[in-house]
Each structure stands twice: as structure tokens, then as C-alpha cells.
Motif scaffolding. Sequence first.
Motif, short mmCIF file in Angstrom:
data_model
loop_
_atom_site.label_atom_id
_atom_site.label_comp_id
_atom_site.label_asym_id
_atom_site.label_seq_id
_atom_site.Cartn_x
_atom_site.Cartn_y
_atom_site.Cartn_z
N GLY A 31 0.81 -1.22 0.00
CA GLY A 31 0.00 0.00 0.00
C GLY A 31 0.84 1.26 0.00
N MET A 32 1.94 1.25 0.75
CA MET A 32 2.83 2.41 0.78
C MET A 32 3.50 2.62 -0.58
N ALA A 35 0.92 3.94 -2.95
CA ALA A 35 0.67 5.35 -2.64
C ALA A 35 1.78 6.23 -3.20
N LEU A 36 3.01 5.79 -3.08
CA LEU A 36 4.14 6.56 -3.61
C LEU A 36 4.08 6.66 -5.14
N ALA A 118 -3.71 7.75 -4.28
CA ALA A 118 -2.56 7.71 -3.36
C ALA A 118 -3.03 7.72 -1.90
N VAL A 119 -3.97 8.59 -1.59
CA VAL A 119 -4.49 8.68 -0.22
C VAL A 119 -5.21 7.39 0.16
N PHE A 122 -2.55 4.68 0.86
CA PHE A 122 -1.88 4.93 2.13
C PHE A 122 -2.79 4.59 3.31
N THR A 123 -4.02 5.06 3.25
CA THR A 123 -4.97 4.83 4.33
C THR A 123 -5.28 3.34 4.48
N ALA A 125 -3.30 0.86 3.74
CA ALA A 125 -2.12 0.21 4.33
C ALA A 125 -2.08 0.40 5.85
N VAL A 126 -2.29 1.62 6.28
CA VAL A 126 -2.24 1.92 7.72
C VAL A 126 -3.37 1.23 8.47
#
Length: 142
Positions: A31-32, A35-36, A118-119, A122-123, A125-126
Motif C-alpha cells: 500500500g505504501m 501510494a508513492l 494515493a491517499v 496509504f490509508t 495500508a495503515v
Amino acid sequence: MITGTMLPWATATGTANDYLDPWTLTILVGGMVIALVALIAGLNGRPPGRITVGLIVLLEAAVLAYAALYLFRQVGGSHPIGPAWELWSYLITIMLLPVLALIWSREEPTRWSTFVLAVAAFTTAVMAARCAQIWHGVGMLP
């Protein structure tokens, strides 16, 4: 690196990073990275393309497998140390986030939609890492 000691945010179930199983690491790191990639594409002014959309679809497939893993664990008799309602709230949310970001990117194919992807990555993944923490009881008050 501190190993074998109880950290303030760890519980009696182990150290703070015991929850990082291969499935969780796959979604967290994947996920990171996604996102990148989407962030770089957005900064370059690109609308969602085959790569960014394809990566989000791949992330969604991984999240569905991740949710199925937790479902099979619970059906098999295991239970989260944290609240089950919280675990399933996170899982349902991370199953919806990539789908909603894909719908957004399809309806508005601009560079801003690439940032939305991207958001969402990231979200997701977290929140997947938080699901594992809830399952293992990391960060739960005694």
C-alpha cells in the motif's frame, strides 16, 4: 532495535511488532509503494492510468484476501484480543476505500484523482496494520 522487552504500547501477548505477519506486511508495504507511485504520477500531472488503477485493483484483491483470512480465523474459533466490532469496522472500511477511490478516478479522470488513489492506498495500508494490532491486542489497555 529492542527485542524481547515489553514496550509501553505492547501487551502481555508480545512485543509491539509481533502482529506484523506476512499478510499484514504485504498490504502495509504494498500500500505504501502504491501510494508513492500514485503520488509521483499525480505530481507529474498524470490522470489515473493503467498502472495506478491496476495497482489499486491489486491492492483491493489483497485486502479482500486479508479480510477473508480474518473471517476464516473467526469461523475457525479464534477471536481478536481487541474488540471484534472495531476489527470488522476497519476491515469493511479498507475493503471500501480502494473501490470508492477507483469510482472517483473513473468519474473525474484528472491528476487530482491520482492523488485520491494515493491517499486511499496509504490509508488502506495503515488501517490494515491497525487490524492486525486489534487482532493481537497491541496498544490495548489492560
